[in-house]
Write an enzyme that holds these catalytic residues in place. Structure first.
Site, PDB file in Angstrom:
ATOM      1  N   SER A  32       0.857  -1.179   0.000  1.00  9.31           N
ATOM      2  CA  SER A  32       0.000   0.000   0.000  1.00  9.31           C
ATOM      3  C   SER A  32       0.890   1.223   0.000  1.00  9.31           C
ATOM      4  O   SER A  32       2.060   1.146   0.389  1.00  9.31           O
ATOM      5  CB  SER A  32      -0.862  -0.015   1.275  1.00  9.31           C
ATOM      6  OG  SER A  32      -1.489   1.226   1.483  1.00  9.31           O
ATOM      7  N   TYR A  45      -1.944  -0.794  10.889  1.00  6.93           N
ATOM      8  CA  TYR A  45      -2.056  -1.059   9.454  1.00  6.93           C
ATOM      9  C   TYR A  45      -0.774  -0.624   8.739  1.00  6.93           C
ATOM     10  O   TYR A  45      -0.216  -1.379   7.927  1.00  6.93           O
ATOM     11  CB  TYR A  45      -3.263  -0.328   8.864  1.00  6.93           C
ATOM     12  CG  TYR A  45      -3.473  -0.601   7.404  1.00  6.93           C
ATOM     13  CD1 TYR A  45      -4.113  -1.758   6.982  1.00  6.93           C
ATOM     14  CD2 TYR A  45      -3.039   0.301   6.430  1.00  6.93           C
ATOM     15  CE1 TYR A  45      -4.302  -2.019   5.633  1.00  6.93           C
ATOM     16  CE2 TYR A  45      -3.224   0.053   5.086  1.00  6.93           C
ATOM     17  CZ  TYR A  45      -3.860  -1.108   4.683  1.00  6.93           C
ATOM     18  OH  TYR A  45      -4.032  -1.362   3.348  1.00  6.93           O
TER      19      TYR A  45
END
Length: 176
Positions: A32, A45
């Site tokens: 990501s 995360y």
């Protein structure tokens, strides 16, 4: 951590030995943009995605050092993908038209193009390369100013507030 980072360890452990034996294959790490730079409120995360990026980079170096040029690697780092996972995430409203959440199909097409052309890394949209580059050359306080300008410093706060509200509503319904 188990899904975003450790899964890469186990998948690679399962397939890499045969790839090394044949000097052929392609390892794709789906990370990501939050594995390249972070934001407030989703530290867990970000840590998991930073772990995936670090694993990918280290593995890529190991394959190069072992001269296994038949095994390709591609790191995929999309910006916010419109899957609903981070529904409510908002950057500065003036910037949003230029950085809307990405459609999953678009991300898949970009990733496949990168894999098929042996690109070592794909950031989607391309603007993410600039943010990553700026983060690497600017002092931390300048990066903080850039994040604030973009609204990236607190972009997860609306998402977190929605999750908290949903949790509180669920607890109220269940009498907790």
């Amino acid at each position: 951590m188990m899904v975003n980072c450790h899964a890469h360890f186990w998948t690679t452990k399962a397939f890499l030995p045969k790839m090394l034996e044949m000097n052929h294959g392609h390892i794709v790490t789906v990370a990501s943009s939050l594995g390249l730079f972070s934001t407030a409120g989703v530290e867990d995360y970000c840590a998991s995605k930073f772990g995936a990026v670090g694993f990918h980079e280290s593995l890529s170096h190991e394959l190069k050092a072992a001269e296994k040029d038949g095994i390709k690697t591609t790191l995929v780092c999309p910006y916010l993908v419109d899957t609903g996972m981070f529904r409510g995430c908002r950057i500065r409203k003036e910037i949003e038209p230029f950085l809307p959440p990405l459609k999953p199909e678009y991300c898949v097409k970009q990733a496949m193009r990168a894999i098929l052309t042996d690109q070592p890394m794909i950031c989607t949209p391309r603007l993410m390369y600039m943010v990553t580059f700026m983060k690497s050359i600017l002092p931390f306080e300048a990066v903080v100013c850039m994040y604030r300008f973009l609204g990236a410093d607190k972009c997860m706060y609306p998402f977190i507030a929605q999750r908290k509200q949903a949790t509180n509503n669920n607890e109220a319904k269940n009498g907790i």
